[in-house]
Design a protein around this motif. Sequence first.
Motif: not given
Length: 546
Positions: A55-59, A187-191, A426-430
């Motif tokens: 789970e992430s803050s991906y767009n 803000f941003f996050y990844q779990f 997995i869809f990341g944020t950077g």
Amino acid sequence: MKTKTNAILVAFLTFTLGVFAQNNKQISVKTLLNDMVNRELIAQFPNNNFRLKQESSYNRVSKKPTESKGWFFNHDFNSKETDHNFIRIEEKNGQKEWVLMDHIGPGAIVRTWMPFLKPDKPDTDIQIKIYLDGNTEPVFEGNMLGLLDGTGEIPYPLAHQSLRSAVSFFPIPYAKSCKITTSKMPFFYQFTYREYDDYTPIKTLTKEDFNEAMKLTKTVGEKLLNPGFYLNGKESSISTKLKPKKDVSVKLPTGSNGAIREINLKLGNYKNAEVTRNVVLKIEFDGEQTVWCPIGDFFGGGIGLNPFNGWYRTVSENGTMTCRWVMPYQDTAKVSVVNLGDSAVKINLKVTWDKWSWNEDSMYFNAAWRGQYPVSTRPYSDWNYITLKGRGVYVGDALTVMNPVAKWWGEGDEKIWVDGEDFPSIFGTGTEDYYAYSWGGRSTDFYEHPFHAQPKCYVYNKLNRKTTKERNTSGYSTETRTRALDVMPFSSALKLDMEIWSWTDCDMGYGVGMYWYGDKQTKSNRIIDEKEVLNVPPLPKGFPNN
């Protein structure tokens, strides 16, 4: 008749689940901590089947690769009320809670990452809560950064501050569900978590379990920080001057199951930084070549001598490069060093090996390399690390880029598809988030951790630390990530792409080494590319010497 049929069905299911439970030990925080430092375990396909997810803050406007505007839209965070890169907002006792993760079923959190809200201030007033199995009281509650950065209850190095980020690898198992909330908009996050098959026996973490496991937690932390050497095996070695376009090999004894436990390689000198790209490691097991990778990308230091210390690999200040991946085989093994360069290279190679009990879950170690120069940053694109077909476990990679400009290059997200799914697990944020740091344009200093590192960025490495606040990401940067509890099993396929997303329209250089275990039938799309190995991206004109 219907009642009798139902009774038989219930009895059958009860028997089946009973047998399943007997054949699968209960997963708990202690078993997971022990698994984290068991290098033999990842050389075998997991007997407790799980899928790694995140789970992430991906767009959330990213829907399909064919819709390029949304797919590459660079807003994978929350900064204003109209942003909705999280699951939902709930209200509890009159207070809002932002839901970041809400997984139903057995699982275990195995990695968390969150950046500083401001680049030079490691603080926040946001509170985080982790609820397990539907309990109304969280098992963990505290400051969103402080709880998971090694300054709180979870000790270093299981949790720690990397460059401008809070990162935790402490395992949090649960039998039924996991929900993570924050007191304010995140803000941003990844779990990152394991999603186990239904009925997998799991002991849900309690605060009592956490306290009881603290001694083991600290022991595991000490092991991770002091990976040591394999002392019980047998050694085969060679020391020679390797002429240009030649190779030399160490063959291990044949006729019985075995496993390479450690590889040590040292070159005569590293004055020419390109030697770590031009010298290649090649390994064959049971008549099949499974490893072909430049040594800088295999051991993780990139182009030149860039020391760091990790759980699976170490590059020492004296030039010794060490690999601790366990590499099983059934009959034969051969380790070769190939010199593709134009100058002779002195090498010292030592291979340590020991017995191995091969079974149906044993897998072969693989490593491959892809390089490309030039790589245009426009239009935005997905650059494929690797595509695998068959059964296996993905365990890590090391990326080296050449950036011709000072501005930041790594806004691109990782996207990892497993077993033919329609949307990536997995869809990341950077790019820097994937490698466990943040604020990439500023975070150009060296850092290391047992599972990830930035051995080189701009002119900085472990031997030349950053002392200023300048922002320059030009030249070579090397990022590496290896996996323990966050390994990625796949039954039929895995595809890993990284977005090319720089703030500048320019031509970059990309080179990546990838590591995985697989069956003999498992195949990758990577090929031996000697021409590209020798196509080392040149540093930008006027780049400082260091």
